[in-house]
Design an enzyme around this catalytic site. Structure first.
Site, PDB file in Angstrom:
ATOM      1  NE  ARG A 221     -18.494 -60.772  28.756  1.00 17.03           N
ATOM      2  CZ  ARG A 221     -18.908 -60.677  30.009  1.00 17.03           C
ATOM      3  NH1 ARG A 221     -18.341 -61.445  30.920  1.00 17.03           N
ATOM      4  NH2 ARG A 221     -20.045 -59.857  30.277  1.00 17.03           N
ATOM      5  CG  HIS A 225     -20.193 -65.518  30.379  1.00 16.62           C
ATOM      6  ND1 HIS A 225     -18.886 -65.468  30.195  1.00 16.62           N
ATOM      7  CD2 HIS A 225     -20.704 -66.701  30.528  1.00 16.62           C
ATOM      8  CE1 HIS A 225     -18.557 -67.048  30.518  1.00 16.62           C
ATOM      9  NE2 HIS A 225     -19.926 -67.736  30.654  1.00 16.62           N
ATOM     10  CE1 TYR A 234     -21.418 -58.852  34.050  1.00 18.42           C
ATOM     11  CE2 TYR A 234     -23.481 -60.335  34.260  1.00 18.42           C
ATOM     12  CZ  TYR A 234     -22.161 -59.825  33.482  1.00 18.42           C
ATOM     13  OH  TYR A 234     -21.691 -60.559  32.685  1.00 18.42           O
TER      14      TYR A 234
HETATM   15  C1  LIG Z   1     -14.428 -75.581  36.159  1.00 15.99           C
HETATM   16  C2  LIG Z   1     -15.584 -74.703  35.824  1.00 15.99           C
HETATM   17  N1  LIG Z   1     -16.102 -73.632  36.952  1.00 15.99           N
HETATM   18  C3  LIG Z   1     -16.845 -72.665  36.570  1.00 15.99           C
HETATM   19  C4  LIG Z   1     -17.524 -72.653  35.111  1.00 15.99           C
HETATM   20  C5  LIG Z   1     -18.462 -71.659  34.633  1.00 15.99           C
HETATM   21  N2  LIG Z   1     -18.046 -70.738  34.078  1.00 15.99           N
HETATM   22  C6  LIG Z   1     -17.916 -70.787  32.688  1.00 15.99           C
HETATM   23  S1  LIG Z   1     -17.253 -69.445  31.987  1.00 15.99           S
HETATM   24  C7  LIG Z   1     -16.864 -68.832  33.502  1.00 15.99           C
HETATM   25  C8  LIG Z   1     -15.986 -67.422  33.751  1.00 15.99           C
HETATM   26  C9  LIG Z   1     -14.753 -67.622  32.908  1.00 15.99           C
HETATM   27  O1  LIG Z   1     -14.106 -66.340  33.057  1.00 15.99           O
HETATM   28  P1  LIG Z   1     -12.873 -65.999  32.051  1.00 15.99           P
HETATM   29  O2  LIG Z   1     -11.787 -67.450  32.590  1.00 15.99           O
HETATM   30  O3  LIG Z   1     -12.336 -64.598  32.409  1.00 15.99           O
HETATM   31  O4  LIG Z   1     -13.240 -66.193  30.793  1.00 15.99           O
HETATM   32  P2  LIG Z   1     -14.302 -65.334  29.778  1.00 15.99           P
HETATM   33  O5  LIG Z   1     -15.698 -65.977  29.849  1.00 15.99           O
HETATM   34  O6  LIG Z   1     -13.984 -64.072  30.312  1.00 15.99           O
HETATM   35  O7  LIG Z   1     -13.801 -65.733  28.403  1.00 15.99           O
HETATM   36  C10 LIG Z   1     -17.282 -69.506  34.298  1.00 15.99           C
HETATM   37  C11 LIG Z   1     -17.119 -69.255  36.174  1.00 15.99           C
HETATM   38  C12 LIG Z   1     -16.994 -73.578  34.363  1.00 15.99           C
HETATM   39  N3  LIG Z   1     -17.434 -73.663  32.937  1.00 15.99           N
HETATM   40  N4  LIG Z   1     -15.856 -74.539  34.537  1.00 15.99           N
END
Ligand SMILES: Cc1ncc(C[n+]2csc(CCOP(=O)(O)OP(=O)(O)O)c2C)c(N)n1
Ligand SMILES: [Mg+2]
Length: 338
Positions: A221, A225, A234
């Site tokens: 990434r 985020h 971080y």
């Molecule tokens: C069910 C749920 N829990 C928490 C969140 C908050 N949240 C949004 S993105 C994220 C992290 C996702 O990480 P990853 O699956 O690695 O995808 P990336 O963002 O790296 O593409 C979180 C915890 C959410 N949107 N939905």
């Protein structure tokens, strides 16, 4: 990929200028998305999460729709003109829930004896959700024509992948569900193309009884985020800069230049055309009449629940009705915004 990058850069800038809403950049992940969806037919399904802008662009989603969506207007999810209509599900913000939708869609295709495939994208963080296990388990048992593409970009907001799972790869998780897992360099467009082509063809084939595949695209990434995040707080100092050399666009450019398939002038021209296309889309987006305020209640339930009806009426009274004039909160909000 260049067009997706130009869109990404512009969307981030619009958010900073207050001309759009929160945005999740896919910078650095174009190489996982575009070669993968290149293997899909129009009748196949793309089931995206929030980081699949490049995949959606490659699936002919008009840029103006994406700007609308990220500007908070749900109409962005629905291209009106038939020529843009494809089997793309709306963007899923809840992490992991859409994997179940992809399995359901492909199960339905299997029952109806259609040859369509569902391809879904998600991150490393999504693999810790119960939905991931439920989706892969069902897909394995019923051999659904599903292609699971995990973009392991090393981070789930601030959580590194080393704390996400004790498995040495995400691909190997497929073994427990009884089907194949493949790990590829997600910044190598050729590797991604071949792995996803194999998985799509397998899902479609009758002799092999189709079935699912989990593909782990190892990537990075490159940005924060989201626009509500600050990764420099971080991430180890220098990590993101170090990863820039693996930028999939840069790598493909270098390869094509070495093979004398493209010149610097052609690269510049592609970049210039992409920027112009993006600017035109921004102009169109900013000239669209905003959706009515009550639209924020309109897309989740066929029929609103009583508490939601109350909230809608309250909001409309606050912002549109007579109450507005008497409301000190509104004055404060409106006075407070730059
Ligand atoms: C069910 C749920 N829990 C928490 C969140 C908050 N949240 C949004 S993105 C994220 C992290 C996702 O990480 P990853 O699956 O690695 O995808 P990336 O963002 O790296 O593409 C979180 C915890 C959410 N949107 N939905
Ligand atoms: Mg991630």
């Amino acid at each position: 990929m260049v067009l997706a990058r130009a869109f990404d850069t512009k969307a981030l800038n619009l958010q900073k200028q207050g001309r759009s809403g929160a945005f999740t950049s896919c910078k650095g992940q174009e190489g996982c998305q575009i070669p993968a969806v290149a293997n899909l037919k129009e009748t196949d399904w793309l089931v995206p999460s929030f980081r699949e802008n490049a995949a959606l662009i490659a699936r002919r989603m008009p840029l103006v729709n994406l700007f609308l969506y990220w500007g908070g207007d749900e109409r962005g999810s629905h291209p009106r003109e038939d020529r843009y209509k494809q089997n793309n599900l709306p963007i899923a913000i809840p992490v992991g829930t859409h994997l179940l939708h992809a399995v359901g869609i492909s199960m339905s295709a299997k029952i109806k004896k259609e040859s369509s495939v569902a391809m879904t994208f998600f991150g490393d963080g999504a693999t810790s959700e119960g939905d991931f296990s439920e989706a892969l388990n069902f897909a394995g048992v019923f051999k659904t024509p599903t292609v699971f593409v995990c973009q392991n970009n090393q981070w789930a907001i601030s959580l590194p992948v080393s704390k996400q799972t004790a498995s040495s790869s995400i691909a190997q998780k497929a073994i427990a569900f009884g089907f194949e897992g493949i790990q590829v360099d997600g910044n190598d467009v050729f590797a991604v193309y071949h792995a996803t082509k194999y998985a799509v063809e397998k899902a479609r084939s009758k002799e092999g009884n189709g079935g699912p595949t989990l593909i782990e695209c190892v990537t990075y990434r490159m940005g924060d985020h989201s626009t509500a995040d600050m990764a420099s707080v971080y991430r180890p100092i220098g990590e993101a800069q170090c990863m820039e050399q693996f930028d999939p666009i840069l790598r493909l450019e270098k390869y094509m230049k070495k093979k004398k398939m493209i010149t610097d002038a052609e690269i510049n021209s592609v970049e210039e055309q992409s920027k112009q296309q993006v600017e035109k889309a921004v102009e169109a987006y900013e000239n669209i009449e905003p959706a009515p305020l009550e639209d924020i209640f309109n897309y989740t339930y066929a029929e609103l629940t009583e508490p939601l009806k109350e909230q809608r009426d309250y909001l409309l009274a606050l912002y549109v009705g007579e109450e507005r004039k008497k409301n000190p909160i509104i004055e404060k909000i409106e006075g407070g915004f730059p």
